[in-house]
Design a protein around this motif. Structure first.
Motif, PDB file in Angstrom:
ATOM      1  N   GLY A  30       6.355  40.211 133.034  1.00  0.00           N
ATOM      2  CA  GLY A  30       7.196  41.389 132.961  1.00  0.00           C
ATOM      3  C   GLY A  30       6.764  42.534 133.840  1.00  0.00           C
ATOM      4  N   ALA A  31       7.652  43.511 133.891  1.00  0.00           N
ATOM      5  CA  ALA A  31       7.418  44.748 134.624  1.00  0.00           C
ATOM      6  C   ALA A  31       7.165  45.869 133.615  1.00  0.00           C
ATOM      7  N   THR A  43       2.699  42.562 133.768  1.00  0.00           N
ATOM      8  CA  THR A  43       2.186  42.070 132.495  1.00  0.00           C
ATOM      9  C   THR A  43       2.478  40.584 132.375  1.00  0.00           C
ATOM     10  N   LEU A  44       1.519  39.856 131.836  1.00  0.00           N
ATOM     11  CA  LEU A  44       1.664  38.431 131.540  1.00  0.00           C
ATOM     12  C   LEU A  44       1.292  38.224 130.085  1.00  0.00           C
ATOM     13  N   GLY A  45       1.921  37.259 129.450  1.00  0.00           N
ATOM     14  CA  GLY A  45       1.588  37.038 128.055  1.00  0.00           C
ATOM     15  C   GLY A  45       1.915  35.650 127.568  1.00  0.00           C
ATOM     16  N   LEU A 131      15.248  30.341 127.106  1.00  0.00           N
ATOM     17  CA  LEU A 131      14.917  31.317 128.136  1.00  0.00           C
ATOM     18  C   LEU A 131      15.415  32.660 127.638  1.00  0.00           C
ATOM     19  N   TYR A 132      14.636  33.718 127.858  1.00  0.00           N
ATOM     20  CA  TYR A 132      15.067  35.014 127.339  1.00  0.00           C
ATOM     21  C   TYR A 132      14.694  36.160 128.260  1.00  0.00           C
ATOM     22  N   VAL A 160       9.717  45.159 130.448  1.00  0.00           N
ATOM     23  CA  VAL A 160      10.866  44.268 130.459  1.00  0.00           C
ATOM     24  C   VAL A 160      10.322  42.905 130.839  1.00  0.00           C
ATOM     25  N   ASN A 161      10.564  41.909 129.990  1.00  0.00           N
ATOM     26  CA  ASN A 161       9.963  40.589 130.176  1.00  0.00           C
ATOM     27  C   ASN A 161      11.003  39.496 130.360  1.00  0.00           C
ATOM     28  N   PHE A 162      10.644  38.503 131.160  1.00  0.00           N
ATOM     29  CA  PHE A 162      11.394  37.259 131.245  1.00  0.00           C
ATOM     30  C   PHE A 162      10.469  36.177 130.694  1.00  0.00           C
TER      31      PHE A 162
END
Length: 169
Positions: A30-31, A43-45, A131-132, A160-162
């Motif tokens: 995400g950003a 960001t990574l998670g 997918l979200y 904001v995450n993908f």
């Protein structure tokens, strides 16, 4: 031939409409937004959840994971471990869903307090995956105003995450 294709399409949609009760594992990128955008570049998670089917289309469960914010410039990396209730509603006859996680986010840094965790999302449902596109926000405080920000004591670490989740049931 048309009848066979139509029957196949209905069978596929019927398979997609089944509840996804059980374990869910995934990842997101995400950003950062808000105060996190000042301190982090990306960001990574990872995500983990267990969901129970309550009624047709509605799943309720618990979720956890880890979101790592990569610091930029003079900022150190930081992260949060959410512990939250999770809800998901899958629309009938279309492979779309909406979801919400609500709970607490535990900070991995001493100078950031844990805070309220809110994470709504919308996504595309497949048989064994989803997918979200989502938003996460952690409302937190710096202890002793922290090493970086000035005179405020409340902060919103958002992104904001993908993401993609896979069902292990």
């Amino acid at each position: 031939m048309k009848k066979l294709l139509l029957l196949g399409a209905f069978a596929l949609l019927g398979g997609l409409a089944q509840a996804q009760e059980g374990f869910r594992l995934g990842a997101h990128v995400g950003a950062p937004l808000g105060d996190a955008a000042d301190a982090a570049s990306v960001t990574l998670g990872i995500d983990a959840a267990y969901m129970w089917n309550i009624t047709k289309g509605l799943d309720i469960g618990v979720t956890t994971g880890y979101s790592h914010f990569f610091g930029k410039d003079r900022f150190e990396d930081f992260g949060f471990v959410p512990v939250a209730a999770s809800g998901k509603y899958k629309f009938n006859k279309i492979p779309l869903f909406v979801g919400l996680d609500l709970g607490a986010a535990i900070s991995t840094r001493d100078y950031i307090n844990s805070g309220l965790y809110v994470a709504p999302r919308v996504g595309y449902q497949m048989k064994k995956a989803e997918l979200y596109l989502g938003f996460q926000n952690i409302s937190s405080k710096y202890r002793d105003r922290g090493p970086y920000w000035d005179y405020r004591d409340r902060f919103n670490f958002g992104a904001v995450n993908f993401g993609a989740n896979f069902f292990l049931n």
